[in-house]
Design a protein around this motif. Structure first.
Motif, PDB file in Angstrom:
ATOM      1  N   GLU A 181      37.875  40.821  48.514  1.00 42.95           N
ATOM      2  CA  GLU A 181      38.084  40.573  49.941  1.00 42.95           C
ATOM      3  C   GLU A 181      36.883  41.050  50.758  1.00 42.95           C
ATOM      4  N   LEU A 182      36.342  42.233  50.435  1.00 46.65           N
ATOM      5  CA  LEU A 182      35.192  42.736  51.177  1.00 46.65           C
ATOM      6  C   LEU A 182      33.955  41.868  50.917  1.00 46.65           C
ATOM      7  N   THR A 183      33.851  41.334  49.715  1.00 39.35           N
ATOM      8  CA  THR A 183      32.753  40.414  49.404  1.00 39.35           C
ATOM      9  C   THR A 183      32.853  39.161  50.274  1.00 39.35           C
ATOM     10  N   ARG A 184      34.069  38.639  50.371  1.00 41.61           N
ATOM     11  CA  ARG A 184      34.275  37.451  51.215  1.00 41.61           C
ATOM     12  C   ARG A 184      33.931  37.756  52.667  1.00 41.61           C
ATOM     13  N   LYS A 185      34.304  38.931  53.137  1.00 40.63           N
ATOM     14  CA  LYS A 185      34.011  39.295  54.519  1.00 40.63           C
ATOM     15  C   LYS A 185      32.502  39.391  54.761  1.00 40.63           C
ATOM     16  N   CYS A 186      31.766  39.885  53.779  1.00 43.26           N
ATOM     17  CA  CYS A 186      30.305  39.902  53.901  1.00 43.26           C
ATOM     18  C   CYS A 186      29.769  38.482  54.023  1.00 43.26           C
ATOM     19  N   GLN A 187      30.310  37.583  53.211  1.00 42.61           N
ATOM     20  CA  GLN A 187      29.858  36.192  53.225  1.00 42.61           C
ATOM     21  C   GLN A 187      30.218  35.486  54.532  1.00 42.61           C
ATOM     22  N   ASP A 188      31.377  35.862  55.116  1.00 47.96           N
ATOM     23  CA  ASP A 188      31.861  35.217  56.338  1.00 47.96           C
ATOM     24  C   ASP A 188      31.449  35.956  57.607  1.00 47.96           C
ATOM     25  N   ARG A 189      30.558  36.922  57.474  1.00 46.17           N
ATOM     26  CA  ARG A 189      30.047  37.703  58.606  1.00 46.17           C
ATOM     27  C   ARG A 189      31.145  38.492  59.313  1.00 46.17           C
ATOM     28  N   GLU A 190      32.176  38.858  58.570  1.00 41.38           N
ATOM     29  CA  GLU A 190      33.209  39.742  59.116  1.00 41.38           C
ATOM     30  C   GLU A 190      32.848  41.182  58.748  1.00 41.38           C
ATOM     31  N   CYS A 191      31.622  41.513  59.037  1.00 39.07           N
ATOM     32  CA  CYS A 191      31.090  42.827  58.671  1.00 39.07           C
ATOM     33  C   CYS A 191      29.953  43.152  59.643  1.00 39.07           C
ATOM     34  N   ILE A 192      30.099  44.243  60.352  1.00 37.42           N
ATOM     35  CA  ILE A 192      29.038  44.699  61.252  1.00 37.42           C
ATOM     36  C   ILE A 192      28.301  45.830  60.543  1.00 37.42           C
ATOM     37  N   THR A 193      27.028  45.621  60.276  1.00 35.70           N
ATOM     38  CA  THR A 193      26.300  46.570  59.439  1.00 35.70           C
ATOM     39  C   THR A 193      24.827  46.660  59.828  1.00 35.70           C
ATOM     40  N   ARG A 194      24.234  47.808  59.511  1.00 34.71           N
ATOM     41  CA  ARG A 194      22.796  47.991  59.685  1.00 34.71           C
ATOM     42  C   ARG A 194      22.028  47.508  58.457  1.00 34.71           C
ATOM     43  N   PHE A 195      22.754  47.260  57.361  1.00 32.09           N
ATOM     44  CA  PHE A 195      22.106  46.747  56.157  1.00 32.09           C
ATOM     45  C   PHE A 195      21.770  45.267  56.340  1.00 32.09           C
ATOM     46  N   ARG A 196      20.697  44.843  55.711  1.00 31.80           N
ATOM     47  CA  ARG A 196      20.274  43.448  55.854  1.00 31.80           C
ATOM     48  C   ARG A 196      20.702  42.571  54.686  1.00 31.80           C
ATOM     49  N   THR A 197      21.034  43.183  53.573  1.00 36.19           N
ATOM     50  CA  THR A 197      21.340  42.391  52.380  1.00 36.19           C
ATOM     51  C   THR A 197      22.605  42.881  51.702  1.00 36.19           C
ATOM     52  N   PHE A 198      23.193  41.993  50.915  1.00 38.40           N
ATOM     53  CA  PHE A 198      24.281  42.376  50.010  1.00 38.40           C
ATOM     54  C   PHE A 198      24.207  41.458  48.794  1.00 38.40           C
ATOM     55  N   LYS A 199      24.707  41.959  47.679  1.00 40.60           N
ATOM     56  CA  LYS A 199      24.773  41.173  46.442  1.00 40.60           C
ATOM     57  C   LYS A 199      26.130  41.412  45.808  1.00 40.60           C
TER      58      LYS A 199
END
Length: 394
Positions: A181-199
């Motif tokens: 679910e958190l992976t999907r949220k990263c993909q759908d921009r449901e994540c406010i973060t200072r990080f620029r990347t995720f894998k």
């Protein structure tokens, strides 16, 4: 009112969770939850199981545990024996000494999973490395010494030690988080973060990058660059334990693991903050909250105003008890060596036994009788024989 309803309602009240809050987490109306608890509605068995799992996420006693999982410290001195005696408070006589070490260090001292590397170059100094098993082993020594991690870090800072790496692990015992679910949220921009990347990596996919060369960590999500001073790793710990040890997923106590990995300045500042606050939870979650927040999409509002995801809110502190530093002391064992012998050596020994039977000889016993142990092997036997009181210094 049946026994299941009584037990469920009692747990909800014990955990201090209102029907309104729980119904949101369950994805049902408060009225329907009220009907279930009043015995007027009977959910199917599979729904009951889901309700129990979600309720358990709010358990203030068992939902999350917090522990140190990697510690790497450089001491600006060439006096390795002094560091072992005065900072680690261990008896150097029980350590394996070798005239070589990784990272261009000249010598090493090892006891189990605790590695100390030394150099004549004061710039390199003395390097202590404790990986996961090393942290658990050193916790057994700290416990016997009557010390804590706070005491150890205070001793390190007193000699101007430099933190090179610090990993803090949060074990999710009840499935508060969902890595997919958190992976999907990263993909759908449901994540406010200072990080620029995720894998993200699917279950069973091989991960190749520096120390992460692991097969079968379950679904895994890296947030942030692995080259930066801070990044986050989340993975399904229950799946990892199933792959490595064959433990059924539903019998693994840890469902997910959230790791905050800090290097160099970030690691140094974290330890300094920890010693200032003396509150590991506040230190850790202030870092997490600074870098990341998961949210739920609401197209009627600006993205910055989207509400914090309920699972994430629970994880970072809403509706759960205060987290304290967890320790899990474990003595060092030769299990890894014995497993290697079982895989690599035992088949050859079995073949020699077969030859002895065919030829009516006693080759195996003769080989063992004439074999000579190295200094390292003798020292390892000494370590196995020694009591913890002999190994530690008070």
């Amino acid at each position: 009112m049946n026994a299941w309803v009584q037990e469920f309602r009692k747990k909800r009240l014990d955990y201090g969770i209102s029907q309104s809050k729980l119904s949101v987490a369950l994805g049902i109306s408060r009225q329907y939850l009220n009907q279930i608890e009043g015995g007027k509605a009977v959910p199917p068995d599979d729904t009951k199981k889901v309700m129990e799992e979600i309720l358990e996420r709010f358990n203030p006693e068992a939902s999350l545990t917090l522990l140190f999982d990697y510690v790497k410290v450089r001491f600006p001195t060439t006096e390795v024996e002094w560091i072992i005696k005065e900072i680690l408070k261990l008896n150097i006589d029980f350590m394996v000494h070798e005239d070589h070490a990784p990272n261009n260090y000249q010598e090493s001292y090892v006891i189990g999973n605790i590695f100390i590397m030394a150099s004549d170059d004061v710039e390199k100094g003395v390097l202590l490395e404790l990986k996961g098993k090393g942290c658990r082993q050193y916790e057994s020594f700290l416990e016997a010494q009557g010390r804590s991690w706070f005491d150890f870090f205070q001793a390190c800072m007193s000699v101007k030690a430099v933190m090179k790496r610090l990993d803090l692990a949060i074990n999710d015992m009840t499935g508060i988080l969902s890595v997919p679910e958190l992976t999907r949220k990263c993909q759908d921009r449901e994540c406010i973060t200072r990080f620029r990347t995720f894998k993200s990596y699917r279950s069973g996919e091989l991960i190749r990058n520096r120390e992460e060369d692991r097969l079968g960590m379950g679904n895994t999500l890296y947030i942030g660059s692995l080259k930066s001073d801070v990044y986050i790793c989340l993975y399904e710990k229950d799946y990892e334990q199933y792959i490595k040890f064959g433990i059924p997923v539903d019998e693994t106590p840890i469902k997910n693991r959230f790791e905050l990995r800090l290097k160099d300045d970030r690691a140094q500042h974290t330890v300094e903050d920890l010693l200032y606050r003396y509150d590991l939870e506040t230190t850790v979650f202030s870092i997490i909250n600074y870098y990341i927040r998961f949210i739920d999409r609401d197209d009627t509002k600006r993205r910055a105003d989207w509400k914090t995801n309920i699972r994430w809110a629970c994880f970072i502190g809403e509706n759960r008890g205060k987290l304290k530093l967890t320790t899990a002391p474990e003595p060092y064992t030769l299990d890894r060596t014995m497993n290697w012998i079982a895989r690599q050596v035992a088949p050859t020994l079995k073949m020699v036994l077969g030859l002895d039977a065919i030829r009516e000889t006693d080759l195996l016993n003769e080989m063992v009788e004439h074999a000579e142990l190295t200094k390292k092997q003798k020292k390892i036997l000494e370590q196995e024989k020694a009591s913890i009181e002999e190994v530690i210094l008070m």
